[in-house]
Design a protein around this motif. Structure first.
Motif, PDB file in Angstrom:
ATOM      1  N   PHE A  66       3.440   7.442  -6.122  1.00  0.00           N
ATOM      2  CA  PHE A  66       2.980   7.269  -4.743  1.00  0.00           C
ATOM      3  C   PHE A  66       1.461   7.165  -4.685  1.00  0.00           C
ATOM      4  O   PHE A  66       0.910   6.349  -3.958  1.00  0.00           O
ATOM      5  CB  PHE A  66       3.460   8.433  -3.868  1.00  0.00           C
ATOM      6  N   GLY A  67       0.776   7.992  -5.443  1.00  0.00           N
ATOM      7  CA  GLY A  67      -0.677   7.959  -5.461  1.00  0.00           C
ATOM      8  C   GLY A  67      -1.229   6.674  -6.041  1.00  0.00           C
ATOM      9  O   GLY A  67      -2.158   6.071  -5.493  1.00  0.00           O
ATOM     10  N   ALA A  70      -0.653   3.778  -3.612  1.00  0.00           N
ATOM     11  CA  ALA A  70      -1.616   3.814  -2.506  1.00  0.00           C
ATOM     12  C   ALA A  70      -2.993   3.340  -2.966  1.00  0.00           C
ATOM     13  O   ALA A  70      -3.672   2.601  -2.251  1.00  0.00           O
ATOM     14  CB  ALA A  70      -1.705   5.227  -1.932  1.00  0.00           C
ATOM     15  N   LEU A  92       0.977   4.444   2.617  1.00  0.00           N
ATOM     16  CA  LEU A  92       1.246   4.917   1.259  1.00  0.00           C
ATOM     17  C   LEU A  92       0.387   6.126   0.913  1.00  0.00           C
ATOM     18  O   LEU A  92       0.815   7.002   0.157  1.00  0.00           O
ATOM     19  CB  LEU A  92       1.017   3.796   0.250  1.00  0.00           C
ATOM     20  N   GLY A  93      -0.831   6.187   1.467  1.00  0.00           N
ATOM     21  CA  GLY A  93      -1.667   7.362   1.261  1.00  0.00           C
ATOM     22  C   GLY A  93      -1.041   8.600   1.875  1.00  0.00           C
ATOM     23  O   GLY A  93      -1.062   9.684   1.276  1.00  0.00           O
ATOM     24  N   ALA A  96       1.781   9.567  -0.301  1.00  0.00           N
ATOM     25  CA  ALA A  96       1.293  10.201  -1.525  1.00  0.00           C
ATOM     26  C   ALA A  96       0.920  11.657  -1.280  1.00  0.00           C
ATOM     27  O   ALA A  96       1.249  12.533  -2.090  1.00  0.00           O
ATOM     28  CB  ALA A  96       0.091   9.428  -2.072  1.00  0.00           C
ATOM     29  N   ASN A 101       0.818  13.718  -4.445  1.00  0.00           N
ATOM     30  CA  ASN A 101       0.055  12.766  -5.253  1.00  0.00           C
ATOM     31  C   ASN A 101      -1.232  12.412  -4.532  1.00  0.00           C
ATOM     32  O   ASN A 101      -1.652  11.261  -4.475  1.00  0.00           O
ATOM     33  CB  ASN A 101       0.859  11.489  -5.497  1.00  0.00           C
ATOM     34  N   GLN A 104      -5.090  10.276  -6.019  1.00  0.00           N
ATOM     35  CA  GLN A 104      -5.274   8.834  -5.889  1.00  0.00           C
ATOM     36  C   GLN A 104      -4.892   8.351  -4.498  1.00  0.00           C
ATOM     37  O   GLN A 104      -5.460   7.396  -3.983  1.00  0.00           O
ATOM     38  CB  GLN A 104      -4.423   8.078  -6.920  1.00  0.00           C
ATOM     39  N   GLY A 105      -3.911   9.005  -3.888  1.00  0.00           N
ATOM     40  CA  GLY A 105      -3.403   8.557  -2.598  1.00  0.00           C
ATOM     41  C   GLY A 105      -4.423   8.614  -1.491  1.00  0.00           C
ATOM     42  O   GLY A 105      -4.509   7.704  -0.669  1.00  0.00           O
TER      43      GLY A 105
END
Length: 128
Positions: A66-67, A70, A92-93, A96, A101, A104-105
């Motif tokens: 997920f991360g 995103a 998506l963030g 995440a 996650n 990165q998300g």
């Protein structure tokens, strides 16, 4: 004097995409992953069909999918300057962060938000 940019169809679609992806992930997590009873239900021999996507989400969470998704979509939105990609990156963030996650998300969501706000504000160098 700068011209105020009006919201268009792609902005409304981006908000809908953000709500659909982010809110849908949150709702799925609350209903199918968080309750302790789902562990036993999905471990049974004749598990219901919703246990398959539950397993996919848990695997994606474990591997950070997920991360990374995103972050990649956020980079694409930032460099391409597309509003729908920006909405997807924000959704998506959220997905995440809900699935742990966030490293990165949240960066992907921030890139998507920066791209979207730059497009809305009519910043020089950004496509309309």
């Amino acid at each position: 004097m700068r011209k105020i940019v009006q919201w268009g169809v792609s902005d409304v679609a981006g908000v809908a995409l953000t709500i659909l992806v982010g809110g849908g992930t949150f709702a799925f997590r609350v209903l199918a992953i968080v309750p302790r009873a789902t562990v036993g239900i999905c471990a049974a021999g004749n598990a219901p069909g919703w246990c398959v996507p539950r397993g996919w989400v848990l695997s994606g969470q474990y591997y950070g999918a997920f991360g990374w998704a995103a972050l990649l979509v956020g980079l694409a939105a930032f460099f391409a300057g597309k509003r729908l990609l920006a909405g997807l990156a924000i959704g998506l963030g959220i997905a995440a962060v809900v699935n742990y996650n966030g490293t990165q998300g949240i960066i992907g969501a921030a890139l998507g938000l920066a791209a979207w706000l730059s497009l809305l504000s009519g910043r020089p160098g950004w496509a309309r």
